[in-house]
Scaffold this motif. Structure first.
Motif, PDB file in Angstrom:
ATOM      1  N   ILE A  48       0.867  -1.318   0.109  1.00  0.00           N
ATOM      2  CA  ILE A  48       0.061  -0.106  -0.125  1.00  0.00           C
ATOM      3  C   ILE A  48       0.928   1.126  -0.040  1.00  0.00           C
ATOM      4  O   ILE A  48       0.703   2.240  -0.742  1.00  0.00           O
ATOM      5  CB  ILE A  48      -0.925  -0.232   1.261  1.00  0.00           C
ATOM      6  CG1 ILE A  48      -1.978  -1.149   1.190  1.00  0.00           C
ATOM      7  CG2 ILE A  48      -1.554   1.454   1.393  1.00  0.00           C
ATOM      8  CD1 ILE A  48      -3.008  -0.846  -0.023  1.00  0.00           C
ATOM      9  N   LEU A  49       1.785   1.319   0.872  1.00  0.00           N
ATOM     10  CA  LEU A  49       2.782   2.457   0.827  1.00  0.00           C
ATOM     11  C   LEU A  49       3.460   2.745  -0.523  1.00  0.00           C
ATOM     12  O   LEU A  49       3.566   3.816  -0.828  1.00  0.00           O
ATOM     13  CB  LEU A  49       3.747   2.381   1.955  1.00  0.00           C
ATOM     14  CG  LEU A  49       3.236   2.282   3.443  1.00  0.00           C
ATOM     15  CD1 LEU A  49       4.234   1.753   4.505  1.00  0.00           C
ATOM     16  CD2 LEU A  49       2.626   3.593   3.664  1.00  0.00           C
ATOM     17  N   ASP A  50       3.814   1.496  -1.055  1.00  0.00           N
ATOM     18  CA  ASP A  50       4.709   1.522  -2.263  1.00  0.00           C
ATOM     19  C   ASP A  50       3.716   2.257  -3.371  1.00  0.00           C
ATOM     20  O   ASP A  50       3.994   2.999  -4.046  1.00  0.00           O
ATOM     21  CB  ASP A  50       5.097   0.254  -2.908  1.00  0.00           C
ATOM     22  CG  ASP A  50       6.290  -0.112  -2.027  1.00  0.00           C
ATOM     23  OD1 ASP A  50       6.924   0.666  -1.300  1.00  0.00           O
ATOM     24  OD2 ASP A  50       6.664  -1.314  -1.940  1.00  0.00           O
ATOM     25  N   ASN A  94       4.392   5.755  -5.318  1.00  0.00           N
ATOM     26  CA  ASN A  94       4.482   5.903  -6.634  1.00  0.00           C
ATOM     27  C   ASN A  94       3.541   6.821  -7.242  1.00  0.00           C
ATOM     28  O   ASN A  94       3.695   7.748  -8.322  1.00  0.00           O
ATOM     29  CB  ASN A  94       4.352   4.426  -7.234  1.00  0.00           C
ATOM     30  CG  ASN A  94       5.504   3.522  -7.153  1.00  0.00           C
ATOM     31  OD1 ASN A  94       6.596   4.177  -6.727  1.00  0.00           O
ATOM     32  ND2 ASN A  94       5.126   2.316  -6.903  1.00  0.00           N
ATOM     33  N   MET A  95       2.169   7.081  -6.803  1.00  0.00           N
ATOM     34  CA  MET A  95       1.159   7.806  -7.218  1.00  0.00           C
ATOM     35  C   MET A  95       1.511   9.142  -7.021  1.00  0.00           C
ATOM     36  O   MET A  95       1.237  10.180  -7.741  1.00  0.00           O
ATOM     37  CB  MET A  95      -0.115   7.626  -6.484  1.00  0.00           C
ATOM     38  CG  MET A  95      -1.410   8.501  -6.850  1.00  0.00           C
ATOM     39  SD  MET A  95      -2.796   8.149  -6.074  1.00  0.00           S
ATOM     40  CE  MET A  95      -3.101   6.208  -6.696  1.00  0.00           C
ATOM     41  N   GLY A 153       1.632  14.071  -8.224  1.00  0.00           N
ATOM     42  CA  GLY A 153       1.938  15.319  -7.510  1.00  0.00           C
ATOM     43  C   GLY A 153       1.075  15.420  -6.661  1.00  0.00           C
ATOM     44  O   GLY A 153       0.195  14.586  -6.360  1.00  0.00           O
ATOM     45  N   GLY A 154       0.832  16.714  -6.185  1.00  0.00           N
ATOM     46  CA  GLY A 154      -0.158  17.273  -5.238  1.00  0.00           C
ATOM     47  C   GLY A 154       0.150  17.111  -3.929  1.00  0.00           C
ATOM     48  O   GLY A 154       1.202  16.569  -3.526  1.00  0.00           O
ATOM     49  N   ARG A 155      -0.795  17.170  -2.981  1.00  0.00           N
ATOM     50  CA  ARG A 155      -0.698  17.018  -1.660  1.00  0.00           C
ATOM     51  C   ARG A 155      -1.166  15.868  -0.973  1.00  0.00           C
ATOM     52  O   ARG A 155      -2.228  15.676  -0.128  1.00  0.00           O
ATOM     53  CB  ARG A 155      -1.491  18.157  -1.098  1.00  0.00           C
ATOM     54  CG  ARG A 155      -1.055  19.725  -1.408  1.00  0.00           C
ATOM     55  CD  ARG A 155      -2.005  20.667  -1.098  1.00  0.00           C
ATOM     56  NE  ARG A 155      -2.139  20.905   0.274  1.00  0.00           N
ATOM     57  CZ  ARG A 155      -3.242  21.686   0.948  1.00  0.00           C
ATOM     58  NH1 ARG A 155      -4.320  22.226  -0.025  1.00  0.00           N
ATOM     59  NH2 ARG A 155      -3.314  21.554   2.132  1.00  0.00           N
ATOM     60  N   TRP A 169      -2.433  11.091  13.271  1.00  0.00           N
ATOM     61  CA  TRP A 169      -1.740  11.912  12.357  1.00  0.00           C
ATOM     62  C   TRP A 169      -0.632  12.650  12.846  1.00  0.00           C
ATOM     63  O   TRP A 169       0.784  12.272  12.224  1.00  0.00           O
ATOM     64  CB  TRP A 169      -2.578  12.647  11.659  1.00  0.00           C
ATOM     65  CG  TRP A 169      -1.757  13.457  10.356  1.00  0.00           C
ATOM     66  CD1 TRP A 169      -1.409  14.691  10.636  1.00  0.00           C
ATOM     67  CD2 TRP A 169      -1.334  13.025   9.215  1.00  0.00           C
ATOM     68  NE1 TRP A 169      -0.563  15.146   9.537  1.00  0.00           N
ATOM     69  CE2 TRP A 169      -0.417  14.292   8.864  1.00  0.00           C
ATOM     70  CE3 TRP A 169      -1.352  11.751   8.753  1.00  0.00           C
ATOM     71  CZ2 TRP A 169       0.026  14.067   7.502  1.00  0.00           C
ATOM     72  CZ3 TRP A 169      -0.512  11.655   7.481  1.00  0.00           C
ATOM     73  CH2 TRP A 169      -0.022  12.742   6.754  1.00  0.00           C
ATOM     74  N   HIS A 170      -0.613  13.091  13.809  1.00  0.00           N
ATOM     75  CA  HIS A 170       0.561  14.035  14.306  1.00  0.00           C
ATOM     76  C   HIS A 170       1.533  13.180  15.197  1.00  0.00           C
ATOM     77  O   HIS A 170       2.700  13.251  15.310  1.00  0.00           O
ATOM     78  CB  HIS A 170       0.050  15.054  15.440  1.00  0.00           C
ATOM     79  CG  HIS A 170      -0.463  16.334  14.723  1.00  0.00           C
ATOM     80  ND1 HIS A 170       0.123  16.978  14.067  1.00  0.00           N
ATOM     81  CD2 HIS A 170      -2.075  16.655  14.599  1.00  0.00           C
ATOM     82  CE1 HIS A 170      -0.810  18.026  13.355  1.00  0.00           C
ATOM     83  NE2 HIS A 170      -1.944  17.669  13.675  1.00  0.00           N
ATOM     84  N   ALA A 171       1.133  11.774  15.623  1.00  0.00           N
ATOM     85  CA  ALA A 171       1.947  10.825  16.193  1.00  0.00           C
ATOM     86  C   ALA A 171       2.841  10.036  15.035  1.00  0.00           C
ATOM     87  O   ALA A 171       3.857   9.351  15.434  1.00  0.00           O
ATOM     88  CB  ALA A 171       1.183   9.874  16.963  1.00  0.00           C
ATOM     89  N   GLY A 172       2.502  10.408  13.804  1.00  0.00           N
ATOM     90  CA  GLY A 172       3.044   9.371  12.845  1.00  0.00           C
ATOM     91  C   GLY A 172       4.347  10.077  12.448  1.00  0.00           C
ATOM     92  O   GLY A 172       4.804  11.414  12.689  1.00  0.00           O
ATOM     93  N   SER A 173       5.168   9.261  11.644  1.00  0.00           N
ATOM     94  CA  SER A 173       6.468   9.606  10.951  1.00  0.00           C
ATOM     95  C   SER A 173       6.216   9.676   9.475  1.00  0.00           C
ATOM     96  O   SER A 173       5.601   8.735   8.983  1.00  0.00           O
ATOM     97  CB  SER A 173       7.666   8.836  11.259  1.00  0.00           C
ATOM     98  OG  SER A 173       7.746   8.732  12.959  1.00  0.00           O
ATOM     99  N   ASP A 174       6.946  10.692   8.834  1.00  0.00           N
ATOM    100  CA  ASP A 174       6.861  10.705   7.106  1.00  0.00           C
ATOM    101  C   ASP A 174       7.143   9.374   6.530  1.00  0.00           C
ATOM    102  O   ASP A 174       8.006   8.780   7.137  1.00  0.00           O
ATOM    103  CB  ASP A 174       7.335  11.972   6.742  1.00  0.00           C
ATOM    104  CG  ASP A 174       6.738  13.247   7.418  1.00  0.00           C
ATOM    105  OD1 ASP A 174       5.507  13.195   7.354  1.00  0.00           O
ATOM    106  OD2 ASP A 174       7.410  14.164   7.246  1.00  0.00           O
ATOM    107  N   TRP A 175       6.313   9.051   5.557  1.00  0.00           N
ATOM    108  CA  TRP A 175       6.875   7.799   4.755  1.00  0.00           C
ATOM    109  C   TRP A 175       7.219   8.233   3.450  1.00  0.00           C
ATOM    110  O   TRP A 175       6.614   9.083   2.893  1.00  0.00           O
ATOM    111  CB  TRP A 175       6.066   6.770   4.898  1.00  0.00           C
ATOM    112  CG  TRP A 175       6.444   5.515   3.906  1.00  0.00           C
ATOM    113  CD1 TRP A 175       6.202   5.160   2.825  1.00  0.00           C
ATOM    114  CD2 TRP A 175       7.127   4.575   4.549  1.00  0.00           C
ATOM    115  NE1 TRP A 175       6.781   3.898   2.433  1.00  0.00           N
ATOM    116  CE2 TRP A 175       7.332   3.391   3.666  1.00  0.00           C
ATOM    117  CE3 TRP A 175       7.462   4.177   6.028  1.00  0.00           C
ATOM    118  CZ2 TRP A 175       8.099   2.366   3.900  1.00  0.00           C
ATOM    119  CZ3 TRP A 175       8.058   2.962   6.066  1.00  0.00           C
ATOM    120  CH2 TRP A 175       8.461   1.985   5.048  1.00  0.00           C
TER     121      TRP A 175
END
Length: 260
Positions: A166-168, A172-173, A178-180, A244-250
């Motif tokens: 799912i993360l891949d 990739n998308m 692009g976009g947010r 969300w705020h507890a998460g780390s960027d992927w």
């Protein structure tokens, strides 16, 4: 008007507006004619007519009381049907496809993300913001714990691969469109899955799916909340935001290699 007259007037107005006014009148009339009957100042014919009138007034009061009770039951029943569901709202997919601000949080969100495969690019191209947070697949102990809570699990490694896939797809998308599109992972298991659509707008909706232990089918209950359901709308939205705020960027930031 004197202070005393004002108090009397207020008392009279309060009495007239009182919902129990009919019962007060009933009690006063009954007491008055009881005294008249005991003292012999009223004949039997008059007392019989008054008694029948009092019974009619009492019956009307009972009817009104039962209507109020029925309205309360219907309101409570409607509230339970609105709050607690066994399935997601029928229009959730359509609303999600047309939303411009989306926050999705859960264990894998695989079914949701796969269902939005064709909806995400237009949302992002039109300036929409999509935030997705799932479990951290690099955390082995987290995968083992989460796997034990899932019904018909195929193992912690399968769960890890599922989340990685799912993360891949998402990364990739994001690279392609692009976009947010913002992606994060968390190292603690959320208590529920969240679909927050247009959360800051008047027509926002927050769907919460309780993570039931080893469910036979769709985990439930599912709550579909709008701003009319405050404070619970704000309560669950705040929990999703905390996730969300507890998460780390992927993907994780690449650590620079030390120069020997």
């Amino acid at each position: 008007m004197s202070h005393k007259q004002g108090r009397v007037r207020s008392l009279v107005q309060a009495t007239i507006k009182d919902e129990n006014l009919d019962l007060y009148i009933l009690a006063l009339v009954a007491a008055a004619f009881t005294v008249l009957g005991v003292t012999g100042l009223s004949d039997a014919k008059t007392l019989s007519s008054v008694v029948l009138g009092l019974l009619a007034l009492l019956a009307l009061s009972q009817i009104k009381s039962r209507k109020v009770t029925q309205q309360i039951r219907e309101t409570q029943g409607a509230g339970s049907r609105t709050f607690l569901r066994r399935e997601f709202p029928a229009d959730l997919i359509t609303r999600r496809a047309n939303a411009s601000d989306i926050l999705l949080a859960g264990r894998t969100m695989s079914r949701t993300v796969q269902g939005m495969r064709h909806d995400l690019p237009p949302i992002l191209k039109n300036g929409g913001r999509v935030r997705i947070v799932v479990l951290d697949p690099t955390n082995e102990s987290l995968m083992a714990t989460a796997n034990r809570q899932i019904s018909h699990s195929l193992g912690a490694e399968h769960l890890r691969q599922r989340i990685h896939a799912i993360l891949d797809d998402l990364t990739n998308m994001r690279d392609r469109v692009g976009g947010r599109l913002e992606i994060r992972v968390v190292s603690s298991i959320p208590s529920a899955g969240f679909n927050c659509l247009e959360p800051a707008k008047p027509n926002g909706i927050v769907c919460v799916q309780h993570y039931e232990f080893e469910p036979d089918g769709e985990a439930s209950p599912i709550l579909a909340l709008t701003r009319d359901d405050d404070p619970w709308y704000s309560h669950f939205l705040a929990e999703a935001e905390r996730l969300w705020h507890a998460g780390s960027d992927w993907p994780p930031a690449v650590q620079p290699q030390a120069v020997p």
